[in-house]
Design an enzyme around this catalytic site. Structure first.
Site, short mmCIF file in Angstrom:
data_model
loop_
_atom_site.label_atom_id
_atom_site.label_comp_id
_atom_site.label_asym_id
_atom_site.label_seq_id
_atom_site.Cartn_x
_atom_site.Cartn_y
_atom_site.Cartn_z
N CYS A 58 4.07 2.26 12.32
CA CYS A 58 5.07 3.03 11.58
C CYS A 58 5.58 4.21 12.38
O CYS A 58 6.61 4.76 12.05
CB CYS A 58 4.48 3.51 10.27
SG CYS A 58 3.67 2.20 9.38
N ASN A 68 -6.12 2.97 10.50
CA ASN A 68 -5.35 1.85 11.04
C ASN A 68 -5.14 1.93 12.55
O ASN A 68 -4.68 0.99 13.15
CB ASN A 68 -3.99 1.77 10.34
CG ASN A 68 -3.32 3.12 10.22
OD1 ASN A 68 -3.85 4.03 9.56
ND2 ASN A 68 -2.19 3.29 10.86
N ALA A 113 0.82 -1.21 0.00
CA ALA A 113 0.00 0.00 0.00
C ALA A 113 0.85 1.27 0.00
O ALA A 113 0.45 2.29 -0.56
CB ALA A 113 -0.95 0.00 1.20
C1 PLP Z 1 -0.34 -0.93 6.51
C2 PLP Z 1 -0.89 0.27 5.89
C3 PLP Z 1 -0.20 0.91 4.84
C4 PLP Z 1 1.13 0.42 4.34
O1 PLP Z 1 1.01 -0.78 3.66
P1 PLP Z 1 2.31 -1.60 3.23
O2 PLP Z 1 1.78 -2.66 2.34
O3 PLP Z 1 2.88 -2.14 4.50
O4 PLP Z 1 3.22 -0.67 2.52
C5 PLP Z 1 -0.77 2.02 4.29
N1 PLP Z 1 -1.94 2.50 4.73
C6 PLP Z 1 -2.63 1.93 5.73
C7 PLP Z 1 -3.94 2.49 6.15
C8 PLP Z 1 -2.12 0.79 6.34
O5 PLP Z 1 -2.79 0.23 7.34
#
Ligand code: PLP
Length: 393
Positions: free
Chosen positions: A330, A158, A73
């Site tokens: 993060c 998240n 993502a």
């Molecule tokens: C985990 C997450 C991401 C990042 O996704 P990755 O595949 O780990 O790069 C971005 N946006 C949200 C809302 C997430 O929960």
């Protein structure tokens, strides 16, 4: 019951054993390059990728041709935002490069917006309510004050699980000819997401949030929307994302999507029951405990709780058999309070007293009861030692 208990399913999810089973042939004997069109090794890989593409598309109401596979993502968000801006720079040089987003986005959107703003784009970051919801009137005003190129608002948060009104946002954008991107990493596979119904033009998702493998994701790009490539190379993925396809990862993502499509309704009910069980036990067993986020517009597996007078780091240490998070994974490396909780109006102290419980597919009622009991036991002990608590009471 096995310890430790994993309740951090917003950070990542366990690979579903059925997904691993689907991936195995592509990690072993079926090792062709999906771009090799001259032999059966390549054909087999390509066929598997196309099956996954169809599975992915079906889950979000798209067509297979609209799916671009990425590394996750984060990359999808980068390609969506930078790609749209770059396309506009090239094809409509007079168009104002205005992007509208909101305060509780993942860093993978906010940091891209920060970078774009340093490159000369105008970025409007909308505030949120105490529940973490964007105000549609504010969005309408932002779009009418200054014509925008793109709106980027997440489908579900998240940290606190708040689900944004994507269908209403989609209408506001479409009426004004503004592209609508949504980071749906927490939403796809958990709640129904339909790109046609919500008039979504670009959607980011990730394999490892839906019991698939890490390092694979996708960007949905509505037919006709142009996104300039950010990774130059062999022109894979219709020129939008070059690089040899991660065949096993993509097969895993497809399998994860197919499982989610089949089990979502049942899983939503089950996770909602577990979440309510945990919430009820915590509220019944402890004073000065608050649930953050929306009660109604909320992901089924999410519970964000503020334990006033307790430092979340100490609480996590006291819960050593339970894997939870004090904020988004993060940002948890730094001691900054969560930007999401702060945007929702929590004080710095309350933000530092908050835990996020992410309940997922493999959690059981027994685990929830164990966790609730541990917390109800540990919190009063920590409060006895807390000067902040003494001041409060
Ligand atoms: C985990 C997450 C991401 C990042 O996704 P990755 O595949 O780990 O790069 C971005 N946006 C949200 C809302 C997430 O929960």
């Amino acid at each position: 019951m096995r310890l430790p208990i994993y309740l951090d399913n917003h950070a990542t999810t366990r690979l579903d054993p059925r997904v691993l089973e689907a991936m195995m042939p592509y990690l072993t004997g079926t090792y062709g390059n999906a771009a090799s069109h001259s032999h059966s090794f390549g054909w087999a890989a390509e066929q598997a990728v196309e099956t996954a593409r169809a599975q992915m598309a079906q889950l979000i109401g798209a067509t297979a041709k609209e799916i671009v596979f990425t590394s996750g993502a984060t990359e999808s968000n980068n390609v969506a935002l930078k790609g749209v801006v770059e396309t506009a720079r090239q094809s409509q040089p007079d168009r104002p490069l205005h992007i509208v987003t909101q305060a509780t986005e993942h860093k993978a959107v906010l940091d891209v917006c920060g970078w774009l703003s340093r490159q000369g784009c105008l970025v409007t970051t909308l505030p949120v309510s105490a529940q973490g919801l964007v105000d549609l009137d504010e969005l309408r005003r932002a779009l009418d004050d200054e014509p925008a190129l793109l709106v980027s608002i997440m489908a579900a948060n998240n940290e606190v699980g708040t689900m944004q009104p994507v269908e209403e946002i989609g209408v506001l954008c479409r009426e004004r000819g503004v592209l609508f991107h949504t980071d749906a990493a927490q939403a796809v596979g958990k709640i129904p997401v339909d790109v046609a119904r919500a008039k979504i033009d670009l959607l980011s998702l990730s394999g490892h949030k839906i019991y698939g493998p890490k390092g694979v994701g996708a960007l949905y790009v509505r037919r006709g929307v142009k996104v300039a490539e950010q990774m130059h190379g062999g022109g894979h993925e219709r020129g939008m994302r070059s690089g040899t396809l991660n065949v096993a990862g993509i097969v895993g993502l497809g399998a994860a999507c197919a499982l989610a499509a089949g089990e979502m309704a049942e899983e939503t009910v089950r996770l909602g029951v577990l979440r309510e069980r945990l919430r009820t036990k915590l509220l019944a067993g402890l004073e000065r405990v608050r649930v953050n986020g929306s009660a109604t517009h909320r992901l089924p597996g999410n519970l964000s709780v503020t334990f006033q007078g307790v430092d979340s780091e100490s609480l996590m240490m006291g819960l050593k058999d339970v894997a939870v998070s004090s904020g988004s994974a993060c940002t948890s490396a730094s001691i900054q309070p969560s930007h999401v909780l702060r945007a929702m109006g929590l004080s710095e102290d309350d933000a530092h007293s908050t835990l996020r419980f992410g309940i997922g597919r493999f959690n059981t009622e027994e685990e929830i009861d164990f966790v609730a009991e541990r917390i109800v036991e540990v919190v009063p002990k920590l409060r006895e030692l807390s000067p902040a608590w003494a001041e409060m009471t």
